[in-house]
Write an enzyme that holds these catalytic residues in place. Structure first.
Site, PDB file in Angstrom:
ATOM      1  N   VAL A 187       8.205  16.653  -4.501  1.00 54.66           N
ATOM      2  CA  VAL A 187       9.152  15.843  -3.737  1.00 54.66           C
ATOM      3  C   VAL A 187       8.541  14.455  -3.640  1.00 54.66           C
ATOM      4  CG1 VAL A 187      10.323  15.505  -1.525  1.00 54.66           C
ATOM      5  CG2 VAL A 187      10.009  17.824  -2.435  1.00 54.66           C
ATOM      6  N   HIS A 188       9.264  13.453  -4.158  1.00 53.88           N
ATOM      7  CA  HIS A 188       8.783  12.061  -4.175  1.00 53.88           C
ATOM      8  C   HIS A 188       9.702  11.238  -3.282  1.00 53.88           C
ATOM      9  CE1 HIS A 188       7.320   8.219  -5.618  1.00 53.88           C
ATOM     10  NE2 HIS A 188       6.346   8.875  -6.234  1.00 53.88           N
ATOM     11  N   LEU A 189       9.151  10.620  -2.253  1.00 56.96           N
ATOM     12  CA  LEU A 189       9.941   9.893  -1.259  1.00 56.96           C
ATOM     13  C   LEU A 189      10.106   8.432  -1.666  1.00 56.96           C
ATOM     14  CD1 LEU A 189       8.321  11.437   1.917  1.00 56.96           C
ATOM     15  CD2 LEU A 189      10.353  12.193   0.674  1.00 56.96           C
ATOM     16  N   GLY A 190      11.248   8.134  -2.264  1.00 56.68           N
ATOM     17  CA  GLY A 190      11.530   6.779  -2.702  1.00 56.68           C
ATOM     18  C   GLY A 190      10.860   6.465  -4.030  1.00 56.68           C
TER      19      GLY A 190
END
Length: 149
Positions: free
Chosen positions: A71-74
């Site tokens: 999961v990569h935030l932004g």
């Protein structure tokens, strides 16, 4: 079959909508993206049960016996050096689906000229010989089914 759930409230997008060619072209692996909604701090929760294999303020990887999920935030948020992100776990922690891992500020990411869209990817090494099926569309909430592997 393994179900990957939504780690945050957002609107489902194709991975090809991500403004980063490595994610958009599926180089990292199959998946989808979420455009976060809501204002203020937003909790990001574990989308599967497992062990936190990697944890950065802007991204995490959880590995289970069956699948490994990033999961990569932004986009380009690594450049923020953790500003606007609070981690609530550590690498090596065992987590359950729904455990809060990070709190972040998507509005601040956008205000800084970056995209807040969040790729959610099944890493290639865990997806070999498997089919990843997107099971969500439109608006989702934390815990809603996103992908089946």
């Amino acid at each position: 079959m393994t179900e990957i759930t939504s780690p945050m409230p957002g609107v489902v997008h194709l991975l090809s909508d991500v403004p980063d060619p490595v994610f958009a072209q599926g180089v990292v692996g199959p998946g989808l993206a979420l455009e976060p909604i809501g204002a203020g701090g937003q909790d990001v929760v574990a989308p599967i049960p497992g062990r936190i294999a990697k944890l950065h303020p802007h991204a995490f990887v959880i590995a289970s016996d069956d699948v490994t999920v990033l999961v990569h935030l932004g986009i380009d948020t690594v450049q923020l050096n953790g500003a606007g992100f609070v981690t609530h776990a550590a690498e090596g922690d065992e987590v359950r689906t729904g455990d809060v891992l990070i709190t972040w500020q998507p509005d601040e990411v956008r205000a800084g000229g970056r995209s807040a869209i969040c790729p959610i990817v099944v890493l290639d090494n865990s997806a070999e010989g498997c089919t990843t099926v997107v099971v969500a569309e439109g608006m989702v909430n934390p815990g809603d089914a996103l992908l089946e592997v």
